[in-house]
Scaffold this active site. Structure first.
Site, mmCIF file in Angstrom:
data_model
loop_
_atom_site.group_PDB
_atom_site.id
_atom_site.type_symbol
_atom_site.label_atom_id
_atom_site.label_comp_id
_atom_site.label_asym_id
_atom_site.label_seq_id
_atom_site.Cartn_x
_atom_site.Cartn_y
_atom_site.Cartn_z
ATOM 1 N N SER A 157 0.858 -1.180 0.000
ATOM 2 C CA SER A 157 0.000 0.000 0.000
ATOM 3 C C SER A 157 0.898 1.235 0.000
ATOM 4 O O SER A 157 2.099 1.153 -0.295
ATOM 5 C CB SER A 157 -0.941 -0.023 1.208
ATOM 6 O OG SER A 157 -1.821 1.091 1.174
ATOM 7 N N TYR A 186 -5.980 6.934 -6.455
ATOM 8 C CA TYR A 186 -4.797 6.299 -5.887
ATOM 9 C C TYR A 186 -4.973 6.122 -4.385
ATOM 10 O O TYR A 186 -4.759 5.032 -3.832
ATOM 11 C CB TYR A 186 -3.555 7.146 -6.191
ATOM 12 C CG TYR A 186 -2.265 6.548 -5.676
ATOM 13 C CD1 TYR A 186 -1.589 5.586 -6.421
ATOM 14 C CD2 TYR A 186 -1.732 6.934 -4.457
ATOM 15 C CE1 TYR A 186 -0.408 5.029 -5.959
ATOM 16 C CE2 TYR A 186 -0.545 6.383 -3.987
ATOM 17 C CZ TYR A 186 0.105 5.437 -4.735
ATOM 18 O OH TYR A 186 1.268 4.883 -4.274
ATOM 19 N N LYS A 190 -5.383 2.488 -2.404
ATOM 20 C CA LYS A 190 -4.371 2.093 -1.422
ATOM 21 C C LYS A 190 -4.968 1.931 -0.030
ATOM 22 O O LYS A 190 -4.510 1.089 0.762
ATOM 23 C CB LYS A 190 -3.229 3.109 -1.405
ATOM 24 C CG LYS A 190 -2.437 3.157 -2.709
ATOM 25 C CD LYS A 190 -1.817 1.802 -3.050
ATOM 26 C CE LYS A 190 -0.975 1.845 -4.297
ATOM 27 N NZ LYS A 190 -0.344 0.548 -4.614
#
Length: 275
Positions: A157, A186, A190
């Site tokens: 991550s 994004y 994550k």
């Protein structure tokens, strides 16, 4: 005094380790680290020729058996085929580094302002960053369950899965001559990886399959000096990370040295999340 053997806990000899996104700036370092500690490494990425070339280099350098396999992790059939190919080459799968992430083909769409972000681009990124994580974890975790010997799954991550980016650092910031930002897709993808890892850690705990997350801060990889300066000013250690500094935590989580650790986040961010 009783002699200890703590160093042996990090030994990955005769273990089979799969690394998705294995040709990336960090991916190559992760593959090298696993190979150096004895693992047979399966380099998984989109380019078949390059994965095989890099796997050959690993074998020549470290002496273990490494192979390269091309796979689009957003494709269920590709992922299943990849697992079958690994099992044809090795007796079992012991370690998964679920590391692949999307590099958009359309940078204008990827870096677009949130108000203008297209659903198509959102889904394109999610298909790799999240759907790909799900498909690979599902396929390889299922194989580990069948083997009945446990295993270690490490998912990559980002610090921006925990924190919102400070958008001020992007003023005058470029990456490979392109003005950049961190898009919401994004951060959302994550953050989802962290949740998925915790879910799987509890779900597979009785199968002795450990699942943990590497949460990485910014690494030097072609950003301009303004970005490096702006980012580093936010970091207690005063600089961006270097790819090689990410590797030791992976080895720890892949090995028996972390046998009582699951469902955890190992944060490598130079202290960014400390303030």
């Amino acid at each position: 005094m009783i002699k200890t053997h703590y160093k042996d806990l990090f030994n990955l000899k005769n273990k089979t380790a799969i690394v998705t996104g294995g040709l990336g700036i960090l991916g190559k370092r992760f593959c090298m680290g696993l190979a150096e500690f004895g693992a047979n490494v399966v380099v998984v990425d989109l380019d078949e020729k390059e994965t095989k070339k890099f796997a050959k280099e690993l074998t020549e350098c470290y002496g273990n058996r490494s192979i390269g396999i091309d796979c689009d992790v957003s494709s269920s059939e590709d992922v299943k085929h990849m697992v079958r190919r690994v099992m044809d080459e090795f007796d079992e799968i012991n370690i998964l580094h679920n590391n692949a992430a999307s590099k958009s083909d359309n940078l204008n769409a990827f870096f677009a302002p949130f108000e203008e972000y297209s659903l198509d681009e959102w889904r394109n990124i999610m298909s790799v960053n999240l759907d790909g994580m799900f498909l690979v974890a599902q396929a390889i975790g299922s194989q580990m369950v069948q083997q009945g010997k446990g295993g270690s799954i490490i998912q990559t991550s980002s610090i921006y899965g925990m924190l919102s980016p400070d958008h001020r650092i992007y003023e005058g910031s470029y990456y490979l001559n392109r003005k950049i930002n961190t898009p919401a897709v994004y951060t959302a993808s994550k953050a989802a990886i962290i949740g998925l890892s915790k879910y799987l850690a509890a779900y597979w705990a009785d199968k002795k399959i450990r699942v943990n997350t590497l949460i990485l801060g910014g690494n030097e990889s072609g950003q301009n000096d303004i970005f490096k300066k702006n980012y580093s000013a936010r970091i207690p250690l005063g600089r961006m990370g270097k790819p090689d500094e990410m590797v030791a935590a992976l080895i720890f989580l892949a090995s028996e040295a972390s046998s009582y650790i699951t469902g955890q986040n190992i944060i490598i961010d130079g202290g960014l999340s400390a303030w």
